[in-house]
Design a protein around this motif. Structure first.
Motif, PDB file in Angstrom:
ATOM      1  N   TYR A 162       0.807  -1.416  -0.144  1.00  0.00           N
ATOM      2  CA  TYR A 162       0.218   0.064   0.237  1.00  0.00           C
ATOM      3  C   TYR A 162       1.267   1.375   0.027  1.00  0.00           C
ATOM      4  N   MET A 163       0.521   2.644  -0.242  1.00  0.00           N
ATOM      5  CA  MET A 163       0.821   3.852  -0.599  1.00  0.00           C
ATOM      6  C   MET A 163       0.943   3.733   0.650  1.00  0.00           C
ATOM      7  N   VAL A 164       1.651   5.080   1.925  1.00  0.00           N
ATOM      8  CA  VAL A 164       1.485   4.970   3.585  1.00  0.00           C
ATOM      9  C   VAL A 164       1.621   6.737   3.066  1.00  0.00           C
ATOM     10  N   ASP A 165       2.324   7.370   1.855  1.00  0.00           N
ATOM     11  CA  ASP A 165       1.726   8.731   1.700  1.00  0.00           C
ATOM     12  C   ASP A 165       1.517   8.993   0.415  1.00  0.00           C
ATOM     13  N   ASN A 166       1.890   9.788  -0.530  1.00  0.00           N
ATOM     14  CA  ASN A 166       1.905  10.279  -2.266  1.00  0.00           C
ATOM     15  C   ASN A 166       3.072   9.897  -2.730  1.00  0.00           C
ATOM     16  N   PHE A 207     -17.194   3.306   8.315  1.00  0.00           N
ATOM     17  CA  PHE A 207     -16.170   3.462   7.276  1.00  0.00           C
ATOM     18  C   PHE A 207     -15.614   3.045   6.281  1.00  0.00           C
ATOM     19  N   LYS A 208     -15.690   3.509   4.979  1.00  0.00           N
ATOM     20  CA  LYS A 208     -16.418   3.165   3.482  1.00  0.00           C
ATOM     21  C   LYS A 208     -14.963   2.222   2.929  1.00  0.00           C
ATOM     22  N   THR A 209     -14.432   3.087   3.161  1.00  0.00           N
ATOM     23  CA  THR A 209     -12.302   2.009   3.424  1.00  0.00           C
ATOM     24  C   THR A 209     -11.152   1.543   4.492  1.00  0.00           C
ATOM     25  N   ASP A 210     -10.576   0.496   4.185  1.00  0.00           N
ATOM     26  CA  ASP A 210      -9.616   0.360   5.482  1.00  0.00           C
ATOM     27  C   ASP A 210      -8.663   1.903   6.013  1.00  0.00           C
ATOM     28  N   ASP A 211      -8.353   2.789   4.849  1.00  0.00           N
ATOM     29  CA  ASP A 211      -8.058   3.975   5.359  1.00  0.00           C
ATOM     30  C   ASP A 211      -9.026   4.996   6.396  1.00  0.00           C
ATOM     31  N   ASP A 212     -10.386   5.059   6.027  1.00  0.00           N
ATOM     32  CA  ASP A 212     -10.726   5.858   7.309  1.00  0.00           C
ATOM     33  C   ASP A 212     -11.443   4.980   8.149  1.00  0.00           C
ATOM     34  N   PHE A 213     -11.336   3.635   8.920  1.00  0.00           N
ATOM     35  CA  PHE A 213     -10.904   3.034   9.417  1.00  0.00           C
ATOM     36  C   PHE A 213      -9.408   3.357  10.616  1.00  0.00           C
ATOM     37  N   VAL A 214      -8.874   3.028   9.534  1.00  0.00           N
ATOM     38  CA  VAL A 214      -7.061   3.103  10.114  1.00  0.00           C
ATOM     39  C   VAL A 214      -7.397   4.570  10.894  1.00  0.00           C
ATOM     40  N   LYS A 215      -7.596   5.689   9.922  1.00  0.00           N
ATOM     41  CA  LYS A 215      -7.813   6.922  10.556  1.00  0.00           C
ATOM     42  C   LYS A 215      -8.468   7.284  12.299  1.00  0.00           C
ATOM     43  N   ILE A 257      -9.794  -6.448  14.345  1.00  0.00           N
ATOM     44  CA  ILE A 257     -11.097  -6.108  13.898  1.00  0.00           C
ATOM     45  C   ILE A 257     -10.889  -5.665  12.561  1.00  0.00           C
ATOM     46  N   GLY A 258      -9.882  -4.629  12.330  1.00  0.00           N
ATOM     47  CA  GLY A 258      -9.670  -3.821  10.368  1.00  0.00           C
ATOM     48  C   GLY A 258      -9.538  -4.939   9.746  1.00  0.00           C
ATOM     49  N   ARG A 259      -8.609  -6.120  10.040  1.00  0.00           N
ATOM     50  CA  ARG A 259      -8.346  -7.574   9.238  1.00  0.00           C
ATOM     51  C   ARG A 259      -9.557  -8.066   8.742  1.00  0.00           C
ATOM     52  N   ASP A 260     -10.509  -8.295  10.431  1.00  0.00           N
ATOM     53  CA  ASP A 260     -11.615  -9.433   9.848  1.00  0.00           C
ATOM     54  C   ASP A 260     -12.349  -8.630   9.087  1.00  0.00           C
ATOM     55  N   ILE A 261     -12.917  -7.036   9.157  1.00  0.00           N
ATOM     56  CA  ILE A 261     -13.536  -6.314   7.982  1.00  0.00           C
ATOM     57  C   ILE A 261     -13.184  -5.974   7.278  1.00  0.00           C
ATOM     58  N   TYR A 262     -11.585  -5.934   6.472  1.00  0.00           N
ATOM     59  CA  TYR A 262     -11.325  -5.866   4.960  1.00  0.00           C
ATOM     60  C   TYR A 262     -10.542  -6.560   5.091  1.00  0.00           C
ATOM     61  N   ASP A 263      -9.467  -6.199   5.234  1.00  0.00           N
ATOM     62  CA  ASP A 263      -8.140  -7.487   5.103  1.00  0.00           C
ATOM     63  C   ASP A 263      -7.133  -7.863   5.507  1.00  0.00           C
ATOM     64  N   GLN A 264      -6.243  -9.032   5.156  1.00  0.00           N
ATOM     65  CA  GLN A 264      -4.966  -8.666   6.099  1.00  0.00           C
ATOM     66  C   GLN A 264      -4.116  -7.148   6.070  1.00  0.00           C
ATOM     67  N   PRO A 265      -4.064  -6.619   4.941  1.00  0.00           N
ATOM     68  CA  PRO A 265      -3.376  -4.891   4.648  1.00  0.00           C
ATOM     69  C   PRO A 265      -3.704  -4.550   6.046  1.00  0.00           C
ATOM     70  N   THR A 266      -4.594  -4.091   5.907  1.00  0.00           N
ATOM     71  CA  THR A 266      -5.734  -3.112   7.076  1.00  0.00           C
ATOM     72  C   THR A 266      -4.289  -3.451   8.534  1.00  0.00           C
ATOM     73  N   TYR A 267      -4.321  -4.785   8.566  1.00  0.00           N
ATOM     74  CA  TYR A 267      -3.765  -5.706  10.279  1.00  0.00           C
ATOM     75  C   TYR A 267      -2.936  -4.066  10.173  1.00  0.00           C
ATOM     76  N   PHE A 268      -1.718  -4.691   9.061  1.00  0.00           N
ATOM     77  CA  PHE A 268      -0.196  -3.701   8.994  1.00  0.00           C
ATOM     78  C   PHE A 268       0.063  -2.299   9.240  1.00  0.00           C
ATOM     79  N   LYS A 269      -1.159  -2.349   8.391  1.00  0.00           N
ATOM     80  CA  LYS A 269      -1.432  -0.258   8.044  1.00  0.00           C
ATOM     81  C   LYS A 269      -1.927   0.125   9.761  1.00  0.00           C
ATOM     82  N   VAL A 270      -2.277  -0.762  10.873  1.00  0.00           N
ATOM     83  CA  VAL A 270      -2.417  -0.622  12.115  1.00  0.00           C
ATOM     84  C   VAL A 270      -1.059  -1.261  12.618  1.00  0.00           C
ATOM     85  N   TYR A 271      -1.003  -1.909  12.284  1.00  0.00           N
ATOM     86  CA  TYR A 271       0.398  -2.448  13.307  1.00  0.00           C
ATOM     87  C   TYR A 271       1.735  -1.438  12.802  1.00  0.00           C
ATOM     88  N   ASN A 272       1.609  -1.314  11.629  1.00  0.00           N
ATOM     89  CA  ASN A 272       2.970   0.003  11.792  1.00  0.00           C
ATOM     90  C   ASN A 272       3.436   1.399  11.802  1.00  0.00           C
TER      91      ASN A 272
END
Length: 534
Positions: free
Chosen positions: A184-188, A443-451, A494-509
């Motif tokens: 995923y993209m961390v920033d632009n 939270f329409k997207t996992d980015d919305d969820f993470v934020k 919770i993010g992983r179970d709702i969206y996908d595995q990458p969501t977990y790493f977005k939170v963990y990182n």
């Protein structure tokens, strides 16, 4: 009479060999010993087990990585590296002795018949699997099978406050085992790729991830090899072909009966996908084997900066020797060396498997995981990088360009006990089960969820109460100390179970010290300061 003749015959053979005792080949002696035990031992002998034990014992006298695996173990070892298996295509967790579907593989057999996240599989064919304390491995054996075969499953589905049982017939198919856990993209401008293993499909997965990230504007990349224990060597050479100039030495292997062989980089396409732009590689003490080949070549060629802790130190090449019954012997046939000639294999004493296995614990006890100055470098093993002539060292793993200490501040005995009981996972499953629709609406997207999503005090209170029911008494002081860790893990699951595995790493990182340093460094002038001539 026949038995007597056998005894006489065997005795004559031993007598003849005794007369020429210095000439008996070792392999013949081993066969004779096995034959004698099988034919004359006082009790019944399991010859298969006897031979397997002999092979294991023989290999244990060699290096720590030569090993024997029986047919079942061989299948389990090869499956993740093959890149796929035949099954129904679900990710699941066991929650209170019930199989809980976390997600279905997109386009896979379960998704095609209508299985949903949150479903509970209670029966497979004629076997009840809920409430019977069945092991995960036994459940997987029932769900997996030959491609094209069918399996009947009974599912408990909760909808609108009601629970219904739904029957499905699923046709098994090939299911991919991904080696890229997240991209995923961390920033632009900063991309991130998490690689968990080096398998047959790794090159294709990395290529897809790089192309996708470049389309999104990636100009610099963080490659996460933390906890990556390796796998096949060839995929490491292949992905280096996308990071280095064509024709560069990626790694070479050499052994007593294996002449030196140079593995050169070659991109899959006309030119490498990412051979310029800043590159940071994340590693730790469990980064091993093919991960070290990748890291070592990037460091040797001054292609990027390595961040984290000294890697594991596995620099031995195993060749598989399969047996007709499906078992296999993996025998070390060579060392591998990075482009500068570094031998990454850490020291070991032949036959002393225990001391080798305790190496990481020894590093912790000696303070190496917390303090950079605890790493002991040997001047005789110092070499220089190939472009910038920076000093680097061999003799036991890859040492990072920027050290990040192990952070144990949030880890407590209470957190350990709650985790060991599986309480965090159970709570996450229950929470998602009760709030899935509302969370997806908010939270329409996992980015919305993470934020936007936070684990609040009421959730922690419920978590601690559930832990108490499982026999883990609340320790308020330790719970406060571990609160950031509890919140991060719970949010990630919770993010992983709702969206996908990458969501977990977005939170963990956002929590992980190695990632935070990698991200800081890749956006800092310090990056160029590290990659310059001394």
């Amino acid at each position: 009479m026949k038995k007597l003749l056998s005894i006489i015959g065997f005795g004559v053979m031993l007598t003849a060999l005794a007369a020429n005792q210095n000439k008996i080949p070792a392999n013949q002696k081993l066969r004779m010993a096995e034959a004698a035990v099988a034919q004359f031992y006082v009790d019944t002998v399991n010859e298969d087990r006897l031979v397997e034990t002999a092979i294991r014992s023989m290999l244990e006298e060699l290096d720590p990585h030569s090993a024997y695996s029986n047919p079942e173990e061989t299948k389990e070892l090869n499956e993740p590296l093959a890149g796929n298996f035949s099954g129904i295509g679900i990710s699941f967790n066991m929650n209170q002795d019930t199989l809980y579907v976390i997600s279905t593989v997109a386009g896979g057999p379960s998704e095609r018949v209508g299985l949903l996240a949150g479903d509970r599989i209670i029966k497979v064919n004629d076997s009840i699997i809920a409430g019977v304390k069945m092991r995960n491995t036994d459940i997987m054996k029932r769900l997996r099978g030959p491609k094209g075969s069918k399996v009947n499953v009974s599912v408990l589905r909760r909808s609108a406050g009601k629970a219904d049982t739904v029957e499905f017939t699923i046709t098994r198919a090939d299911i991919p085992i991904n080696s890229v856990d997240a991209a995923y993209m961390v920033d632009n401008k900063t991309g991130y790729i998490r690689l968990s293993r080096f398998s047959a499909e790794t090159r294709n997965e990395i290529e897809t991830a790089l192309k996708d990230l470049k389309k999104k504007g990636m100009k610099q990349l963080i490659l996460d090899l933390v906890d990556n224990g390796g796998g096949y060597m060839q995929p490491a050479v292949e992905i280096l072909g996308e990071f280095l100039e064509p024709g560069r030495l990626a790694v070479y292997t050499e052994g007593r009966n294996s002449p030196r062989y140079d593995h050169m980089t070659q991109p899959h396409g006309i030119k490498p996908l990412f051979n310029d732009g800043r590159l940071v590689v994340m590693v730790n003490q469990y980064t091993a084997s093919s991960s070290e080949i990748t890291t070592g070549a990037i460091q040797d060629w001054d292609r990027g900066v390595v961040v984290g802790r000294r890697t594991y130190g596995k620099g031995l090449v195993q060749r598989p020797f399969p047996f007709p019954d499906g078992s296999m012997m993996r025998l070390t046939v060579a060392h591998y060396y990075t482009p500068t000639g570094r031998d990454i294999q850490k020291p070991y004493n032949k036959g002393d498997q225990r001391a080798y296995a305790m190496d990481i614990v020894d590093r912790f006890n000696h303070g190496e995981l917390m303090h950079a100055d605890s790493i002991k470098y040997i001047d005789s093993l110092k070499v220089e990088t190939l472009r910038l002539n920076r000093p680097i060292y061999g003799g036991g793993g890859i040492s990072p360009d920027r050290f990040v200490p192990l952070d144990t501040a949030d880890f407590t005995k209470y957190y350990r006990d709650v985790t060991a009981k599986g309480v965090i996972n159970q709570y996450a499953i229950s929470y998602v089960d009760a709030n899935r629709k509302e969370l997806k609406r908010r939270f329409k997207t996992d980015d919305d969820f993470v934020k936007g999503f936070d684990v609040d005090s009421s959730m922690l209170h419920d978590l601690y109460a559930r832990a108490a029911k499982e026999g883990v008494a609340l320790n308020e002081e330790q719970a406060r100390q571990s609160e950031p860790l509890f919140k991060m893990i719970l949010k990630g699951l919770i993010g992983r179970d709702i969206y996908d595995q990458p969501t977990y790493f977005k939170v963990y990182n956002e929590y992980d010290p190695i990632f935070r340093e990698a991200y800081r460094l890749i956006n800092s002038p310090e990056y160029d300061a590290i990659l310059r001539k001394p």
